[in-house]
Structures are given as structure tokens and as C-alpha cells.
Write an enzyme that holds these catalytic residues in place. Structure first.
Site, PDB file in Angstrom:
ATOM      1  N   HIS A 151      42.809  36.401  16.588  1.00  0.00           N
ATOM      2  CA  HIS A 151      43.831  35.530  15.998  1.00  0.00           C
ATOM      3  C   HIS A 151      44.673  34.829  17.072  1.00  0.00           C
ATOM      4  O   HIS A 151      45.475  33.952  16.749  1.00  0.00           O
ATOM      5  CB  HIS A 151      44.711  36.301  15.004  1.00  0.00           C
ATOM      6  CG  HIS A 151      45.715  37.224  15.617  1.00  0.00           C
ATOM      7  ND1 HIS A 151      46.712  37.828  14.883  1.00  0.00           N
ATOM      8  CD2 HIS A 151      45.894  37.670  16.898  1.00  0.00           C
ATOM      9  CE1 HIS A 151      47.452  38.587  15.673  1.00  0.00           C
ATOM     10  NE2 HIS A 151      46.983  38.507  16.891  1.00  0.00           N
ATOM     11  N   ASP A 208      40.709  45.048  29.779  1.00  0.00           N
ATOM     12  CA  ASP A 208      41.724  43.995  29.727  1.00  0.00           C
ATOM     13  C   ASP A 208      41.850  43.395  31.123  1.00  0.00           C
ATOM     14  O   ASP A 208      41.204  43.860  32.077  1.00  0.00           O
ATOM     15  CB  ASP A 208      43.077  44.513  29.233  1.00  0.00           C
ATOM     16  CG  ASP A 208      43.804  43.466  28.372  1.00  0.00           C
ATOM     17  OD1 ASP A 208      43.865  42.294  28.814  1.00  0.00           O
ATOM     18  OD2 ASP A 208      44.287  43.804  27.290  1.00  0.00           O
TER      19      ASP A 208
END
Length: 397
Positions: free
Chosen positions: A305, A264
């Protein structure tokens, strides 16, 4: 005035509720619980007069508002800790609040069964009271109400101004319209660390009570049995936040061989408190080339998404460049929207994606087109028990 449907229709709906409850009692499966809940809701809707239904919908935001206020007033914590009757004055005194105001909040909480009422102005904890002392549940309420609600209120105006076209783009959506900014929500989070903390905690609890994919997806059969024990890396959790999903994988499969890598952005990894040598933290930008090559599993949960199709093509193409043909597996945990008779939860999440990221949830055909455009083929869509996220299993063409 009578109910809005006939007696025969009510009888039929009642029979459906009874039948679905019997199935759930016998099998006690998550899908059966959701089916029984849906049948019960249809009966409730049928008994509701149409005009009253409109009124309940229009005033329903007060429910979330009062829950949010009660969190700040420590009402749920106090009732849970006391584990017995607590007077109105005692609850108000915790935050030196006006008893009149506290009672106004409590009327709503009692009405939705988030607090029990055992005497006049005397209250007691319910199951929902205790649930609202859970940090993940608290984060869901705070995240949606504090960050999402201001944008939600602006969406009708935003869509009118865009002539009701489906919006796209990480910096030009309803959130930017409401906040009067021209940056993505991720850049905004970086400038607002307390909101970032809330977001990351929310993501830890984003499944709610729904079972983890590790409980129902055949991990050993589809992933571990074909893994090369000599390979360096077993699994990469791409944009995995604090790493809670990778920790869950390790706890369930502690004997699985190979590196487990949490990727990340640096400021996100700084929030991770993972303390195990088995999990390696690696700073990574989704839109840059994937640095870990030839892993067995590349796992993305609730990542794609967040982005438009065009942005996802870049993300997936970068990922494909690191995968090994015929060996590496792409595991995507996302909602898959039904073409008809869809569950309400994924539909609500679809709108939340517009609110926060100006993006969307996708149907099976949409997912297939997107993955094929980036060089992947879908091996199988795995439906979850109930109404939670599914698993999309894919590999290189």
C-alpha cells in the site's frame, strides 16, 4: 430545537444499539464490538443537529492538538504515576508551564475523556490517560500529528493544482508538495533519523488493539502443514522493519522448522533489537531480485500500500522470481476496501497513504488485478474479525 430526525427513527436506532449490545455481551467477538460501536455512532449522529455537527467537525483538530501538547507537558504520565487527584498547579509545574495555558489544554482533554475532573481544577487519570503513556500510542499521535498534519493541510491545494486527478508516484505527491522536496518519503526518513525512529515505532503499533493475523488466520492448516521440514527457509518477512511481526510468529510457533529471515534496508535493520539465533537479518531492497529462493512463506505487511500499481508490479515480479511453483505462499496483510458500507478505519488509512506515500489502499478487485498482472493468483481473501487488516493468500499461477 428538536433533533434532525423523527422520534420513530430515534427509536429504531435505539433498538439497533440495544440489539447489537446484546449480541456483543453474549458472544464478545471483535466483529460484534465493532457492529455495536457503529450502531451507537449512528444514534449519536442522529441526535446531533446538522449545524452543530459541522461545528464539531471543523473544531475537532483541536482534540489531537491538545493531546499532542499534553504528551510534551507530561500530563498523561504525571496523572498515571500519581494514581490520584492532581491539581492544576501541580500539572503545570512539571514543565514550568503557565497554569492558564495548562487549564486551556485540560478543558479539551476532559471534554474528550482523556483526563478526568474530580474537583475544580483537580484532575485524575482515566483509561485514556493511561493509554497515552504507552510508547506505541504516543508514537501514533506524534507520527500523524508531527509528520502527517502539515501535509494534510496542503492536500486541498495540491488536488486543486492537479485538477482533482488521483495522484501517483513516490516523489510527486502531497508530502513532497508540502515539504518542497523532490525525493520519496523513504529517502527523507534516511536524512531525518529521529523521524525514521518515530515511523518504525509507529509501525510496531499499527494494528492498535486489533488482533494479530496469527490469532485468527489458520496458519497451521494453510502454511505450516504443507511446509517441507527439510527446506532451508520457512518464512521471509519482506521489508519487515524492526521485525516485531516475525518475533510474534516465532513466539506463537516456536517449534516450526526452518529459517526465519527479516529483510529491509540496512539503515532500517540497524534499528532492530532482535536478539535470537532463529531470526536472520538480511539487507534487502524491494526493487531488487529477492535473494531467498524457495521459502514456504513470503510475508508482506503494509508494504504494497506504500507504492503505486506500477511500482508494485516490479516488487511482486522480483518476488515471484524467487518463489517455488506449487509450494511457496505469498501472504499479504493489508486493508481490503469494501465496495459498499465500508468501515471508516480503512478509509482513513487510504488518505494517510496519500499523505505519506502518494499511494492508496485497494479493493478486492483491485488487489486481484494487481497480483494477476505480476504472475500471481489469489487463493483466498481472508476477512479479519472487526475492521482491521485482512490477509490475501496468493501463489504463483
Amino acid at each position: 430545537m428538536a433533533a434532525s430526525v423523527s422520534k420513530e427513527a430515534i427509536d429504531q436506532l435505539q433498538d439497533q444499539v440495544t440489539e447489537s449490545l446484546e449480541v456483543f455481551r453474549r458472544q464478545h467477538e471483535e466483529a460484534d464490538r465493532v457492529a455495536a460501536l457503529k450502531a451507537a455512532q449512528k444514534l449519536v449522529n442522529a441526535l446531533q443537529k446538522p449545524q452543530d455537527s459541522v461545528y464539531h467537525l471543523a473544531y475537532s483538530p483541536t482534540h489531537a492538538m491538545c493531546v499532542r501538547i499534553a504528551i510534551d507537558m507530561d500530563i498523561f504520565t504525571t496523572l498515571t504515576e500519581r494514581n490520584g487527584p492532581v491539581s492544576l498547579d501541580e500539572l503545570a509545574a512539571v514543565r514550568n508551564a503557565s497554569p492558564i495555558l495548562a487549564e486551556r489544554v485540560l478543558r479539551i482533554l476532559v471534554g474528550i475523556d482523556y483526563v478526568g475532573e474530580c474537583d475544580t481544577r483537580v484532575y485524575i487519570a482515566t483509561t485514556m490517560t493511561r493509554q497515552l503513556t504507552d510508547r506505541l500510542s504516543i508514537s501514533v499521535i506524534k507520527f500523524i500529528f508531527d509528520i502527517g498534519m502539515p501535509t494534510l493541510a496542503k492536500i486541498p491545494e495540491f488536488l486543486r493544482s492537479h485538477e482533482y486527478q488521483n495522484p501517483e508516484g513516490a516523489t510527486t505527491g502531497p508530502f513532497q508538495f508540502a515539504e518542497k522536496i523532490d525525493e520519496s518519503i523513504w529517502s527523507w526518513f534516511q536524512r531525518n533519523p529521529e523521524k525514521l525512529d518515530l515511523c518504525n515505532t509507529f509501525m510496531e503499533g499499527d494494528r492498535g488493539a486489533r488482533p494479530s493475523w496469527l490469532e485468527w488466520f489458520p496458519v497451521e492448516e494453510r502454511l505450516l502443514s504443507g511446509a517441507n521440514p527439510e527446506a532451508e527457509t520457512l518464512m521471509v518477512d519482506v521489508a519487515g522493519g524492526r521485525g516485531h511481526d516475525l518475533v510474534a510468529f516465532l513466539e506463537r510457533y516456536p517449534e516450526a522448522k526452518g529459517r526465519l529471515v527479516l529483510e529491509d534496508l540496512p539503515y532500517v535493520l540497524e534499528e532492530s533489537t532482535i536478539d535470537t539465533e532463529r531470526i536472520e537479518k538480511l539487507p534487502f531492497d524491494l526493487f531488487k531480485p529477492q535473494p531467498i529462493h524457495g521459502a514456504r512463506i513470503y510475508y508482506l505487511k503494509f508494504i504494497l500500500h506504500d507504492w503505486s500499481d506500477e511500482e508494485n508490479q516490479t516488487i511482486l515480479t522480483q518476488l515471484a522470481g524467487a518463489m517455488k511453483q506449487g509450494y511457496s505462499k505469498l501472504i499479504i496483510e493489508e486493508f481490503v476496501l469494501a465496495d459498499r458500507d465500508g468501515a471508516m478505519l480503512p478509509a482513513m488509512w487510504d488518505w494517510e497513504m496519500m499523505i505519506f506515500c502518494n499511494s492508496m489502499e485497494r479493493s478486492q478487485s483491485h488487489w486481484t488485478r494487481l497480483l494477476e498482472s505480476a504472475g500471481f493468483q489469489v487463493t483466498k481473501f481472508w476477512a479479519p474479525p472487526g475492521d482491521g487488516q485482512g490477509i490475501i493468500e496468493a501463489e504463483l499461477k
